[in-house]
Design a protein around this motif. Structure first.
Motif, PDB file in Angstrom:
ATOM      1  N   ASP A  32      17.769 -10.309  -4.073  1.00  0.00           N
ATOM      2  CA  ASP A  32      16.488 -10.519  -3.413  1.00  0.00           C
ATOM      3  C   ASP A  32      15.336 -10.315  -4.393  1.00  0.00           C
ATOM      4  OD1 ASP A  32      17.759 -11.054  -1.022  1.00  0.00           O
ATOM      5  OD2 ASP A  32      17.487  -9.033  -0.234  1.00  0.00           O
ATOM      6  N   ILE A  36      12.596 -13.091  -5.464  1.00  0.00           N
ATOM      7  CA  ILE A  36      11.152 -12.875  -5.367  1.00  0.00           C
ATOM      8  C   ILE A  36      10.483 -13.185  -6.704  1.00  0.00           C
ATOM      9  CG2 ILE A  36       9.368 -11.103  -5.098  1.00  0.00           C
ATOM     10  CD1 ILE A  36      11.106  -9.900  -2.865  1.00  0.00           C
ATOM     11  N   PHE A  75       8.861 -15.271   1.816  1.00  0.00           N
ATOM     12  CA  PHE A  75       8.713 -13.958   1.177  1.00  0.00           C
ATOM     13  C   PHE A  75       7.371 -13.357   1.595  1.00  0.00           C
ATOM     14  CE2 PHE A  75      11.503 -16.394  -1.626  1.00  0.00           C
ATOM     15  CZ  PHE A  75      12.572 -15.522  -1.762  1.00  0.00           C
ATOM     16  N   PRO A  76       7.303 -12.769   2.786  1.00  0.00           N
ATOM     17  CA  PRO A  76       6.021 -12.262   3.284  1.00  0.00           C
ATOM     18  C   PRO A  76       5.472 -11.067   2.508  1.00  0.00           C
ATOM     19  CG  PRO A  76       7.797 -11.761   4.817  1.00  0.00           C
ATOM     20  CD  PRO A  76       8.379 -12.644   3.756  1.00  0.00           C
ATOM     21  N   SER A  77       6.244 -10.493   1.610  1.00  0.00           N
ATOM     22  CA  SER A  77       5.722  -9.389   0.799  1.00  0.00           C
ATOM     23  C   SER A  77       4.858  -9.894  -0.359  1.00  0.00           C
ATOM     24  CB  SER A  77       6.871  -8.548   0.238  1.00  0.00           C
ATOM     25  OG  SER A  77       7.664  -9.320  -0.648  1.00  0.00           O
ATOM     26  N   ILE A  78       4.952 -11.167  -0.666  1.00  0.00           N
ATOM     27  CA  ILE A  78       4.169 -11.729  -1.770  1.00  0.00           C
ATOM     28  C   ILE A  78       2.720 -11.892  -1.330  1.00  0.00           C
ATOM     29  CG2 ILE A  78       3.788 -13.801  -3.164  1.00  0.00           C
ATOM     30  CD1 ILE A  78       6.775 -14.142  -3.373  1.00  0.00           C
ATOM     31  N   ARG A  79       1.805 -11.387  -2.167  1.00  0.00           N
ATOM     32  CA  ARG A  79       0.363 -11.569  -1.957  1.00  0.00           C
ATOM     33  C   ARG A  79      -0.182 -12.362  -3.131  1.00  0.00           C
ATOM     34  NH1 ARG A  79      -3.151  -7.375  -1.587  1.00  0.00           N
ATOM     35  NH2 ARG A  79      -4.485  -8.757  -0.410  1.00  0.00           N
ATOM     36  N   ASN A 116       0.456 -16.118   6.359  1.00  0.00           N
ATOM     37  CA  ASN A 116      -0.300 -15.006   6.923  1.00  0.00           C
ATOM     38  C   ASN A 116      -1.561 -14.799   6.071  1.00  0.00           C
ATOM     39  OD1 ASN A 116      -1.305 -12.449   7.613  1.00  0.00           O
ATOM     40  ND2 ASN A 116       0.728 -11.621   7.988  1.00  0.00           N
ATOM     41  N   ASN A 118      -3.221 -12.284   5.568  1.00  0.00           N
ATOM     42  CA  ASN A 118      -3.148 -11.019   4.827  1.00  0.00           C
ATOM     43  C   ASN A 118      -2.428 -11.159   3.492  1.00  0.00           C
ATOM     44  OD1 ASN A 118      -4.523  -9.600   6.852  1.00  0.00           O
ATOM     45  ND2 ASN A 118      -2.625  -9.255   7.978  1.00  0.00           N
ATOM     46  N   GLN A 119      -1.740 -12.279   3.286  1.00  0.00           N
ATOM     47  CA  GLN A 119      -1.054 -12.523   2.017  1.00  0.00           C
ATOM     48  C   GLN A 119      -1.982 -13.163   0.989  1.00  0.00           C
ATOM     49  OE1 GLN A 119       2.550 -14.493   4.169  1.00  0.00           O
ATOM     50  NE2 GLN A 119       3.229 -14.031   2.086  1.00  0.00           N
ATOM     51  N   ALA A 152       0.973  -9.076  -5.662  1.00  0.00           N
ATOM     52  CA  ALA A 152       1.928  -8.114  -5.093  1.00  0.00           C
ATOM     53  C   ALA A 152       3.201  -8.865  -4.721  1.00  0.00           C
ATOM     54  CB  ALA A 152       1.357  -7.418  -3.859  1.00  0.00           C
ATOM     55  N   ARG A 153       4.319  -8.162  -4.855  1.00  0.00           N
ATOM     56  CA  ARG A 153       5.621  -8.739  -4.527  1.00  0.00           C
ATOM     57  C   ARG A 153       6.223  -7.921  -3.438  1.00  0.00           C
ATOM     58  NH1 ARG A 153       7.848 -10.943 -10.212  1.00  0.00           N
ATOM     59  NH2 ARG A 153       5.866 -11.600 -10.944  1.00  0.00           N
TER      60      ARG A 153
END
Length: 153
Positions: A32, A36, A75-79, A116, A118-119, A152-153
């Motif tokens: 994962d 990413i 990958f919703p953690s990616i900003r 999103n 927020n990303q 951000a990842r």
């Protein structure tokens, strides 16, 4: 003697259990993390360009943004920071506003595709960070762009 063996066995079990809890553990999802990293690189690689004094997304760059949106939904953690740029022509104030409109156009398109909000964040550099120096159409067209920076990842 029997109680010493039992105590020794009990000590070994407690020691082994304690060591297993404090020993370094390879992160689960190593694949994962690699995925990413690849996704982040794909987001960063795609630049979109604009016509002189324009901020509308050209048809030829919609697929670039479609791919970024698909990756970001996966990958919703990616900003991502969308960086708007202009060529050297125009005042500093005008170019900062135009760069912001360019970044905002990409932002809104990505949100419409289900990313999103927020990303995402936007910033305008105006004419302050050219990728090509020069006062000709080749340089100007290369500098009228949005870059995408993974923050951000």
């Amino acid at each position: 003697m029997k109680s010493i063996k039992i105590l020794a066995l009990l000590f070994m079990v407690v020691f082994a259990t304690a060591c297993s809890k404090t020993a370094p553990v390879e992160p689960t999802g190593q694949q994962d993390l690699a995925a990413i990293d690849v996704a982040a690189q794909q987001i960063t690689d795609g630049i979109i360009y604009f016509d002189f004094d324009k901020y509308d997304i050209k048809d030829e760059y919609r697929e670039v943004l479609n791919q970024k949106a698909a990756i970001m939904r996966q990958f919703p953690s990616i900003r991502v920071r969308i960086e708007g740029h202009t060529d050297e022509r125009g005042t500093q104030e005008y170019n900062l506003a135009l760069g912001e409109r360019r970044a905002k156009a990409a932002y809104e398109y990505l949100v419409l595709l289900g990313v999103n909000p927020n990303q995402l964040e936007i910033i305008s550099y105006g004419k302050e960070k050219p990728v090509v120096d020069g006062s000709n159409e080749q340089a100007w067209s290369a500098n009228r762009r949005d870059n995408f920076r993974v923050i951000a990842r």
